[in-house]
Design an enzyme around this catalytic site. Structure first.
Site, PDB file in Angstrom:
ATOM      1  CE1 TYR A 252      79.796  29.062   5.673  1.00 51.41           C
ATOM      2  CE2 TYR A 252      79.717  30.112   7.825  1.00 51.41           C
ATOM      3  CZ  TYR A 252      79.950  30.180   6.458  1.00 51.41           C
ATOM      4  OH  TYR A 252      80.345  31.367   5.899  1.00 51.41           O
ATOM      5  CD  GLN A 314      78.684  32.451  -1.211  1.00 53.00           C
ATOM      6  OE1 GLN A 314      77.642  32.954  -0.813  1.00 53.00           O
ATOM      7  NE2 GLN A 314      79.845  33.075  -1.169  1.00 53.00           N
ATOM      8  CD  GLN A 385      80.690  35.507  23.810  1.00 52.71           C
ATOM      9  OE1 GLN A 385      79.933  35.236  22.880  1.00 52.71           O
ATOM     10  NE2 GLN A 385      81.852  34.901  23.965  1.00 52.71           N
ATOM     11  CG  HIS A 388      81.967  36.737  19.013  1.00 54.77           C
ATOM     12  ND1 HIS A 388      82.635  35.839  18.217  1.00 54.77           N
ATOM     13  CD2 HIS A 388      81.960  36.194  20.249  1.00 54.77           C
ATOM     14  CE1 HIS A 388      83.017  34.806  18.938  1.00 54.77           C
ATOM     15  NE2 HIS A 388      82.627  34.996  20.182  1.00 54.77           N
ATOM     16  CD  GLU A 453      76.114  32.076  21.973  1.00 51.02           C
ATOM     17  OE1 GLU A 453      76.735  31.353  21.169  1.00 51.02           O
ATOM     18  OE2 GLU A 453      76.158  33.320  21.940  1.00 51.02           O
ATOM     19  CG  HIS A 454      78.241  32.110  25.908  1.00 51.30           C
ATOM     20  ND1 HIS A 454      78.134  32.872  24.752  1.00 51.30           N
ATOM     21  CD2 HIS A 454      78.873  30.961  25.542  1.00 51.30           C
ATOM     22  CE1 HIS A 454      78.686  32.215  23.746  1.00 51.30           C
ATOM     23  NE2 HIS A 454      79.125  31.057  24.192  1.00 51.30           N
ATOM     24  CG  ASP A 487      83.778  30.956  23.086  1.00 50.30           C
ATOM     25  OD1 ASP A 487      82.696  30.370  22.958  1.00 50.30           O
ATOM     26  OD2 ASP A 487      83.890  32.194  22.977  1.00 50.30           O
ATOM     27  CD  GLU A 541      43.399   5.568  18.088  1.00 55.87           C
ATOM     28  OE1 GLU A 541      44.001   5.192  17.050  1.00 55.87           O
ATOM     29  OE2 GLU A 541      43.963   6.160  19.025  1.00 55.87           O
ATOM     30  CG  HIS A 546      45.892   0.292  12.902  1.00 54.35           C
ATOM     31  ND1 HIS A 546      45.565   0.918  11.726  1.00 54.35           N
ATOM     32  CD2 HIS A 546      47.036   0.886  13.336  1.00 54.35           C
ATOM     33  CE1 HIS A 546      46.460   1.859  11.459  1.00 54.35           C
ATOM     34  NE2 HIS A 546      47.374   1.863  12.419  1.00 54.35           N
TER      35      HIS A 546
END
Length: 566
Positions: A252, A314, A385, A388, A453-454, A487, A541, A546
């Protein structure tokens, strides 16, 4: 107490202010005194830079102790400025015994690029960015600073769920309808086969910039390939881990308020290196129904197979469910707005059987700066930043003494005014903040708590602090390393965890497009050595089948060996 009496205290207050390094903030005139029940409100002119209204309890108003008065007023000034003051135990007790609050005037009170908001408490000032001193906050207050601007996902989910369900049932028709509604574009073709599209024409300089970025991103991510290694844990017991690409992936690339061809590179280059067979890139169409030529150039260069001309929830739904024209993908990558993020969260927990890269939120940066950092650079990094979007958050951590905060604030104001996206940046700054740390240890500790984030470390000898960093999406060391290089073109990936998720997630990498299988191979000797231990553990077990899968094989081995011994 009348105005003349208040004026008589100003020299004492000025002396305290001078000793406490209050520069440019002298109390020059008491403009008025008003009475309101048990409190009085003193309006104080700040050398022509606005007026502060201070609410003072009646018990103090009637006090004849001039020193007590000056100390009390000085406390308010100190809280406004958030500067340190060497307080004795006596003064501390005096201050803690009374509650002071800057109650302001009906309008915000500006001080340069900063202003005081009505109702602000003694812990902070509200300016372009609020300010806090870590040493004066409780642990609970420090912890509260790691919270991001809240996103009400419950209401967003209510909007996104019907879109996701509609795309599932109506497919291409639903995607086209939402594209017409939200993007005001009517599409004839929803999906383009990239191989069939002509190469876009770009200016030589633009083409070169994206070519350099592609080469650096490719080199950095190709180096992340790990050699296949076989481990023989015991004689005849061999194990290895092998990588396989995710066959079909969706990328995306946002295109709302800004076109981001750099994101096309960040997503498609590692997919290309991993060897993903089907790569669908979704991006909102231009007003003529076309594809941004820079995005197309990056997509073709990096091996994208299909371009879905749609954005928003969508587009995410179309890739997750698959439609008549859009291939279904197995994992979806990329940043987006809150509706894109909500769609990814909904679909990864649905029958679509699709994975996502990571939780994501608005973009953010934390800058640690000391007295050696250039205020111009600091302001530019914060704004890079903030621009944005209005939901971004930026944090400035001042490490130690000697930093010219006023110069930084002035640069933020100056640069913000000249930005084309200055309105977005200004809104982002309104819920951003500055913190004062006593030293780099306290600064790094706060950064690890915030998990940005940064993370930009703009201090002297920045490299020596790298090993102390625990939580960050991407780190930028030294005065010559702006966040912008990451970036775009340094080679690292700019798709990173936000909203504090850097505490448990890393950024996008080659591994994000791979899945790993473990392989083991035993010889007869290997099973004879390892098998008995497996039998014991299976018996513990209570898993008899097994145990039997091993026992029957060991019996076969034993049966073959008996004739050979005769």
């Amino acid at each position: 107490m009348d105005t003349s009496r208040l004026n008589s205290l100003l020299p004492i207050l000025g002396l305290f202010a001078a000793q406490s390094h209050f520069q440019g903030l002298l109390y020059t005139t008491i403009q008025s005194v008003s009475h309101s029940f048990s409190k009085r409100c003193v309006l104080v002119d700040l050398s022509g830079q606005g007026t502060v209204s201070i609410s003072i309890p009646s018990s103090i108003i009637h006090s004849s102790n001039a020193a007590f008065w000056s100390i009390s007023l000085l406390k308010v000034v100190m809280d406004i400025q958030l500067v340190s003051f060497n307080r004795s135990n006596f003064l501390t007790k005096l201050w803690q015994s009374h509650q002071f609050r800057v109650i302001g005037t009906p309008q915000n009170i500006y001080r340069g690029s900063c202003y005081l908001r009505e109702g602000s408490t003694h812990r902070s000032i509200s300016c372009s960015m609020k300010s806090y001193r870590l040493s004066e906050l409780s642990q609970a207050e420090v912890n509260s600073l790691k919270a991001r601007p809240r996103i009400d996902f419950s209401s967003i989910f209510n909007v996104v769920h019907p879109i996701v369900d509609d795309v599932r049932s109506r497919g291409d028709a639903a995607v086209k309808d939402y594209t017409t509604r939200f993007d005001k574009v009517e599409l004839d073709r929803l999906i383009e086969n990239v191989a069939e599209l002509p190469d876009p024409e770009l200016d030589a300089g633009i083409k070169e910039a994206f070519d350099v970025a592609y080469d650096n991103i490719f080199a950095f991510h190709a180096a992340q390939k790990s050699a296949e290694k076989i481990v023989e844990n015991m004689k005849g017991v061999k194990c290895k881990r092998v990588a396989r690409s995710i066959a079909s992936v969706g990328l995306y690339v946002p295109g709302g308020t800004a076109v981001l061809p750099s994101t096309a590179l960040m997503l498609s280059v590692p997919a290309q290196i991993a060897g993903c067979k089907t790569v669908v890139l979704a991006t909102p169409p231009s007003q003529d129904g076309g594809i941004c030529k820079e995005v197309l150039y990056c997509a073709k260069k990096a091996g994208v197979t299909h371009i879905l001309k749609a954005g928003g929830a969508q587009a995410i739904a179309a890739m997750a469910w698959g439609t008549t024209s859009c291939p279904k993908v197995e994992k979806i990558f990329g940043p987006g707005n809150q509706y894109v993020t909500a769609a990814k969260m909904i679909l990864q927990n649905s029958e679509a059987m699709v994975s996502i890269d990571m939780p994501a939120g608005p973009s953010e940066v934390l800058v640690i700066a000391d007295k050696h950092a250039n205020p111009v650079h600091i302001a530019a990094d914060l704004l890079s930043q903030a621009e944005h979007g209005p939901d971004s958050q930026v944090v400035l951590v001042i490490a130690g003494d000697g930093v010219d905060l006023r110069a930084i604030e002035e640069e933020i104001s100056k640069q913000c005014q000249s930005l084309p996206r200055g309105e977005f940046a200004s809104k982002a700054l309104s819920h951003s903040f500055t913190v004062f740390a006593r030293d780099m240890v306290e600064a790094i500790s706060f950064s690890n708590l915030y998990a940005p984030e940064h993370l930009i470390i703009n201090v002297k000898d920045a490299e020596k602090w790298e090993n102390f960093i625990e939580n960050a999406g991407s780190v930028f060391l030294g005065q010559w390393t702006p966040e912008s290089v990451g970036d775009y073109a340094s080679g690292t990936n700019h798709v990173l965890p936000t909203y504090g998720y850097a505490r448990m997630y890393g950024g996008l990498s080659l591994d994000s497009f791979l899945k790993y299988m473990t392989v083991q191979s035993l010889t007869e000797e290997g099973l004879r050595k390892l098998g008995p231990y497996v039998e014991v553990m299976a018996e513990v077990e209570g898993l008899e089948a097994h145990k039997r899968a091993v026992t029957l094989r060991l019996q076969d081995i034993e049966a073959r060996q008996v004739p050979n011994m005769r």
